[in-house]
Design a protein around this motif. Structure first.
Motif, PDB file in Angstrom:
ATOM      1  N   TYR A   1      13.579 -63.730  79.034  1.00 54.69           N
ATOM      2  CA  TYR A   1      13.056 -62.658  78.157  1.00 54.69           C
ATOM      3  C   TYR A   1      11.649 -62.699  77.822  1.00 54.69           C
TER       4      TYR A   1
ATOM      5  N   LYS B   1      11.358 -56.991  74.813  1.00 58.63           N
ATOM      6  CA  LYS B   1      11.483 -56.994  73.588  1.00 58.63           C
ATOM      7  C   LYS B   1      12.353 -57.764  72.980  1.00 58.63           C
ATOM      8  N   ASP B   2      13.325 -58.659  74.010  1.00 57.22           N
ATOM      9  CA  ASP B   2      14.233 -59.228  73.520  1.00 57.22           C
ATOM     10  C   ASP B   2      13.704 -60.693  73.072  1.00 57.22           C
ATOM     11  N   MET B   3      12.582 -60.909  73.449  1.00 58.43           N
ATOM     12  CA  MET B   3      11.790 -62.538  73.197  1.00 58.43           C
ATOM     13  C   MET B   3      11.823 -62.679  71.607  1.00 58.43           C
ATOM     14  N   GLU B   4      11.292 -61.696  70.793  1.00 57.62           N
ATOM     15  CA  GLU B   4      11.112 -62.018  69.502  1.00 57.62           C
ATOM     16  C   GLU B   4      12.580 -62.225  69.012  1.00 57.62           C
ATOM     17  N   ARG B   5      13.477 -61.573  69.485  1.00 55.98           N
ATOM     18  CA  ARG B   5      14.967 -61.617  68.997  1.00 55.98           C
ATOM     19  C   ARG B   5      15.307 -62.980  69.393  1.00 55.98           C
TER      20      ARG B   5
ATOM     21  N   ASN C   1      13.549 -65.805  70.055  1.00 56.54           N
ATOM     22  CA  ASN C   1      12.929 -66.736  69.376  1.00 56.54           C
ATOM     23  C   ASN C   1      13.424 -66.814  67.859  1.00 56.54           C
ATOM     24  N   ARG C   2      13.696 -65.608  67.184  1.00 55.66           N
ATOM     25  CA  ARG C   2      14.239 -65.655  65.801  1.00 55.66           C
ATOM     26  C   ARG C   2      15.526 -66.789  66.079  1.00 55.66           C
TER      27      ARG C   2
ATOM     28  N   ASP D   1      15.178 -70.288  66.309  1.00 57.72           N
ATOM     29  CA  ASP D   1      14.656 -70.805  64.903  1.00 57.72           C
ATOM     30  C   ASP D   1      15.529 -71.061  64.025  1.00 57.72           C
TER      31      ASP D   1
ATOM     32  N   CYS E   1      13.016 -68.603  59.334  1.00 57.28           N
ATOM     33  CA  CYS E   1      14.093 -68.178  59.987  1.00 57.28           C
ATOM     34  C   CYS E   1      15.183 -68.897  59.706  1.00 57.28           C
TER      35      CYS E   1
END
Length: 125
Positions: free
Chosen positions: A43, A47-51, A53-54, A57, A84
Motif C-alpha cells: 500500500y 491512496k490506500d496507505m492512509e486508510r 494506517n488509520r 491505529d 484513531c
C-alpha cells in the motif's frame, strides 16, 4: 539485522503528559511488533496507505487501552479526541470491536464508498 529509528519532535514531546508519552512509544512499537510495515508494504505510495494506517491505529489504540491498562481519558486532548479510535474513525458504518487491521481497512473502504454515493446523489439533486 534491520534497525528501527523513532524520530520525535522535541517540542511536541515536551508538550505531552507522561501517560501520553508512554502511550505513543507503545503505539509506535506496536506497529513494529505487529509487522505493519511488512504486512502493508503493497500500500506504500497508494491512496490506500492512509486508510491502512488509520485501520492499524484503531487496532493498536484499542489494544493498548483494553489489554495494557492505558486510559484514553488520561491522554492529551488531541490524541484523546482526535486520534484513531472506533468512534472517531467510523461515522457511517457499523463496526465490531477488537477486530483485525484488515477488517477495519475494509470497513473504511466501505465507509468511503457510502460517502461517495451520498455525495453523488446530492450533486444530482
Amino acid at each position: 539485522f534491520p534497525v528501527t529509528i523513532l524520530l520525535i519532535n522535541k517540542t511536541f514531546w515536551e508538550s505531552l503528559n507522561e501517560e501520553t508519552k508512554m502511550f505513543l512509544v507503545c503505539h509506535e512499537m506496536s506497529h513494529i511488533i505487529l509487522q505493519h510495515g511488512k504486512r502493508f508494504a503493497e500500500y506504500i505510495g497508494t491512496k490506500d496507505m492512509e486508510r491502512m494506517n488509520r485501520a492499524a491505529d484503531v487496532v493498536i489504540n484499542g489494544m493498548l487501552c483494553d489489554s495494557f491498562d492505558f486510559v484514553r481519558e488520561n491522554l492529551d486532548e488531541s490524541l484523546k479526541n482526535e486520534g484513531c479510535w472506533l468512534n472517531t474513525v467510523f461515522q457511517k458504518v457499523k463496526v465490531e470491536k477488537n477486530e483485525s487491521t484488515e477488517y477495519y481497512f475494509n470497513k473504511l473502504k466501505e465507509e468511503d464508498e457510502q460517502t461517495r454515493k451520498i455525495d453523488s446523489q446530492e450533486s444530482n439533486l
